[in-house]
Design a protein around this motif. Structure first.
Motif, PDB file in Angstrom:
ATOM      1  N   SER A   1       6.804   2.432   1.536  1.00 31.43           N
ATOM      2  CA  SER A   1       6.557   2.959   2.870  1.00 31.43           C
ATOM      3  C   SER A   1       5.214   2.516   3.452  1.00 31.43           C
ATOM      4  O   SER A   1       4.973   2.697   4.633  1.00 31.43           O
ATOM      5  CB  SER A   1       6.618   4.484   2.859  1.00 31.43           C
ATOM      6  N   SER A   2       4.349   1.954   2.610  1.00 25.56           N
ATOM      7  CA  SER A   2       3.036   1.533   3.122  1.00 25.56           C
ATOM      8  C   SER A   2       3.175   0.257   3.946  1.00 25.56           C
ATOM      9  O   SER A   2       4.040  -0.578   3.716  1.00 25.56           O
ATOM     10  CB  SER A   2       2.048   1.327   1.980  1.00 25.56           C
ATOM     11  N   SER A   3       2.299   0.111   4.905  1.00 27.13           N
ATOM     12  CA  SER A   3       2.364  -1.054   5.794  1.00 27.13           C
ATOM     13  C   SER A   3       1.941  -2.336   5.082  1.00 27.13           C
ATOM     14  O   SER A   3       2.287  -3.429   5.513  1.00 27.13           O
ATOM     15  CB  SER A   3       1.493  -0.821   7.019  1.00 27.13           C
ATOM     16  N   ALA A   4       1.216  -2.216   3.983  1.00 27.33           N
ATOM     17  CA  ALA A   4       0.774  -3.404   3.257  1.00 27.33           C
ATOM     18  C   ALA A   4       1.947  -4.124   2.585  1.00 27.33           C
ATOM     19  O   ALA A   4       1.881  -5.324   2.351  1.00 27.33           O
ATOM     20  CB  ALA A   4      -0.265  -3.030   2.207  1.00 27.33           C
ATOM     21  N   MET A   5       3.006  -3.414   2.287  1.00 24.93           N
ATOM     22  CA  MET A   5       4.154  -4.007   1.612  1.00 24.93           C
ATOM     23  C   MET A   5       5.161  -4.619   2.582  1.00 24.93           C
ATOM     24  O   MET A   5       6.031  -5.370   2.171  1.00 24.93           O
ATOM     25  CB  MET A   5       4.867  -2.945   0.761  1.00 24.93           C
ATOM     26  N   GLU A   6       5.068  -4.309   3.844  1.00 24.55           N
ATOM     27  CA  GLU A   6       6.077  -4.775   4.804  1.00 24.55           C
ATOM     28  C   GLU A   6       6.214  -6.297   4.849  1.00 24.55           C
ATOM     29  O   GLU A   6       7.336  -6.799   4.823  1.00 24.55           O
ATOM     30  CB  GLU A   6       5.784  -4.197   6.183  1.00 24.55           C
ATOM     31  N   PRO A   7       5.119  -7.084   4.915  1.00 24.49           N
ATOM     32  CA  PRO A   7       5.306  -8.537   4.951  1.00 24.49           C
ATOM     33  C   PRO A   7       5.979  -9.086   3.688  1.00 24.49           C
ATOM     34  O   PRO A   7       6.840  -9.957   3.761  1.00 24.49           O
ATOM     35  CB  PRO A   7       3.888  -9.083   5.092  1.00 24.49           C
ATOM     36  N   MET A   8       5.607  -8.536   2.528  1.00 22.88           N
ATOM     37  CA  MET A   8       6.204  -9.011   1.284  1.00 22.88           C
ATOM     38  C   MET A   8       7.689  -8.671   1.235  1.00 22.88           C
ATOM     39  O   MET A   8       8.530  -9.479   0.855  1.00 22.88           O
ATOM     40  CB  MET A   8       5.489  -8.420   0.078  1.00 22.88           C
ATOM     41  N   LEU A   9       8.028  -7.439   1.623  1.00 21.90           N
ATOM     42  CA  LEU A   9       9.419  -7.018   1.604  1.00 21.90           C
ATOM     43  C   LEU A   9      10.241  -7.807   2.624  1.00 21.90           C
ATOM     44  O   LEU A   9      11.396  -8.133   2.380  1.00 21.90           O
ATOM     45  CB  LEU A   9       9.534  -5.515   1.864  1.00 21.90           C
ATOM     46  N   ALA A  10       9.646  -8.117   3.761  1.00 20.01           N
ATOM     47  CA  ALA A  10      10.360  -8.887   4.765  1.00 20.01           C
ATOM     48  C   ALA A  10      10.681 -10.281   4.244  1.00 20.01           C
ATOM     49  O   ALA A  10      11.777 -10.799   4.462  1.00 20.01           O
ATOM     50  CB  ALA A  10       9.523  -8.974   6.046  1.00 20.01           C
ATOM     51  N   SER A  11       9.754 -10.867   3.483  1.00 24.18           N
ATOM     52  CA  SER A  11      10.006 -12.211   2.941  1.00 24.18           C
ATOM     53  C   SER A  11      11.044 -12.160   1.822  1.00 24.18           C
ATOM     54  O   SER A  11      11.774 -13.113   1.610  1.00 24.18           O
ATOM     55  CB  SER A  11       8.709 -12.836   2.456  1.00 24.18           C
TER      56      SER A  11
ATOM     57  N   MET B   1      10.189   9.914 -12.503  1.00 21.51           N
ATOM     58  CA  MET B   1       9.942  10.465 -11.175  1.00 21.51           C
ATOM     59  C   MET B   1       8.596   9.991 -10.624  1.00 21.51           C
ATOM     60  O   MET B   1       8.463   9.712  -9.434  1.00 21.51           O
ATOM     61  CB  MET B   1       9.983  11.996 -11.201  1.00 21.51           C
ATOM     62  N   GLY B   2       7.590   9.884 -11.496  1.00 21.92           N
ATOM     63  CA  GLY B   2       6.286   9.387 -11.056  1.00 21.92           C
ATOM     64  C   GLY B   2       6.365   7.940 -10.602  1.00 21.92           C
ATOM     65  O   GLY B   2       5.797   7.569  -9.571  1.00 21.92           O
ATOM     66  N   GLY B   3       7.053   7.118 -11.346  1.00 22.73           N
ATOM     67  CA  GLY B   3       7.230   5.724 -10.958  1.00 22.73           C
ATOM     68  C   GLY B   3       8.025   5.589  -9.679  1.00 22.73           C
ATOM     69  O   GLY B   3       7.731   4.736  -8.833  1.00 22.73           O
ATOM     70  N   THR B   4       9.029   6.441  -9.520  1.00 23.42           N
ATOM     71  CA  THR B   4       9.812   6.429  -8.289  1.00 23.42           C
ATOM     72  C   THR B   4       8.947   6.831  -7.097  1.00 23.42           C
ATOM     73  O   THR B   4       9.029   6.229  -6.027  1.00 23.42           O
ATOM     74  CB  THR B   4      11.020   7.379  -8.407  1.00 23.42           C
ATOM     75  N   SER B   5       8.086   7.815  -7.292  1.00 22.98           N
ATOM     76  CA  SER B   5       7.185   8.233  -6.214  1.00 22.98           C
ATOM     77  C   SER B   5       6.216   7.123  -5.846  1.00 22.98           C
ATOM     78  O   SER B   5       5.967   6.872  -4.660  1.00 22.98           O
ATOM     79  CB  SER B   5       6.397   9.474  -6.634  1.00 22.98           C
ATOM     80  N   ILE B   6       5.681   6.451  -6.844  1.00 19.23           N
ATOM     81  CA  ILE B   6       4.774   5.335  -6.575  1.00 19.23           C
ATOM     82  C   ILE B   6       5.521   4.226  -5.843  1.00 19.23           C
ATOM     83  O   ILE B   6       5.019   3.637  -4.883  1.00 19.23           O
ATOM     84  CB  ILE B   6       4.150   4.814  -7.883  1.00 19.23           C
ATOM     85  N   GLY B   7       6.737   3.930  -6.285  1.00 19.16           N
ATOM     86  CA  GLY B   7       7.544   2.904  -5.630  1.00 19.16           C
ATOM     87  C   GLY B   7       7.851   3.243  -4.183  1.00 19.16           C
ATOM     88  O   GLY B   7       7.770   2.388  -3.296  1.00 19.16           O
ATOM     89  N   LEU B   8       8.186   4.500  -3.927  1.00 21.05           N
ATOM     90  CA  LEU B   8       8.448   4.916  -2.546  1.00 21.05           C
ATOM     91  C   LEU B   8       7.185   4.846  -1.693  1.00 21.05           C
ATOM     92  O   LEU B   8       7.235   4.467  -0.523  1.00 21.05           O
ATOM     93  CB  LEU B   8       9.029   6.329  -2.520  1.00 21.05           C
ATOM     94  N   ALA B   9       6.047   5.204  -2.291  1.00 24.18           N
ATOM     95  CA  ALA B   9       4.792   5.114  -1.543  1.00 24.18           C
ATOM     96  C   ALA B   9       4.457   3.664  -1.219  1.00 24.18           C
ATOM     97  O   ALA B   9       4.013   3.347  -0.113  1.00 24.18           O
ATOM     98  CB  ALA B   9       3.665   5.754  -2.351  1.00 24.18           C
ATOM     99  N   LEU B  10       4.669   2.770  -2.177  1.00 24.43           N
ATOM    100  CA  LEU B  10       4.431   1.351  -1.917  1.00 24.43           C
ATOM    101  C   LEU B  10       5.398   0.813  -0.874  1.00 24.43           C
ATOM    102  O   LEU B  10       5.029   0.001  -0.021  1.00 24.43           O
ATOM    103  CB  LEU B  10       4.570   0.541  -3.206  1.00 24.43           C
TER     104      LEU B  10
END
Length: 127
Positions: free
Chosen positions: A114-124, A103-112
């Motif tokens: 949803s953060s704007s810093a991850m959007e460019p990487m996820l888009a690529s 659950m902790g890892g899932t929470s960290i993953g969801l936070a990452l």
């Protein structure tokens, strides 16, 4: 049941290394769900989690109740009920720790995610 806390500590020290590995694998496996490049690693870690849980149960119950160390544990100044309660408590702690790690890892993953810093990487990755 006056010595049960000492017996719980004894059982926790018996599985401490496996317990730490279990929590770490749980966190990293759940993080792998959110990062597609780590999907294979996450699957391997899920298998490792299952193996570690089985190993903890074997250490707690089979080896100390039925195999090599059974004579030592039976010679301790505790009742049979205290032995079973302490071992069951530690097994429950191990299972709960695995779930908390997931659950902790899932929470960290969801936070990452949803953060704007991850959007460019996820888009690529997804485009």
């Amino acid at each position: 049941m006056n010595n049960i806390d000492k017996y719980i500590k004894l059982n926790l020290s018996l599985v401490k290394g496996d317990l730490i590995g279990l929590v770490c694998c749980s966190v990293f496996a759940s993080l792998g769900i959110f990062l597609p490049s780590l999907a294979i690693v996450a699957l391997v870690l899920l298998v490792v989690i299952i193996v570690l849980v089985i190993r903890i149960y074997v250490k707690l119950f089979e080896k100390t109740l039925f195999k090599e160390e059974a004579v030592l544990y039976q010679s301790l100044p505790v009742s049979t009920e205290e032995i079973i309660v302490a071992k069951t408590f530690v097994a429950t702690v191990a299972t709960t720790a695995a779930w908390i790690g997931l659950m902790g890892g899932t929470s960290i993953g969801l936070a990452l995610l949803s953060s704007s810093a991850m959007e460019p990487m996820l888009a690529s990755v997804f485009l």
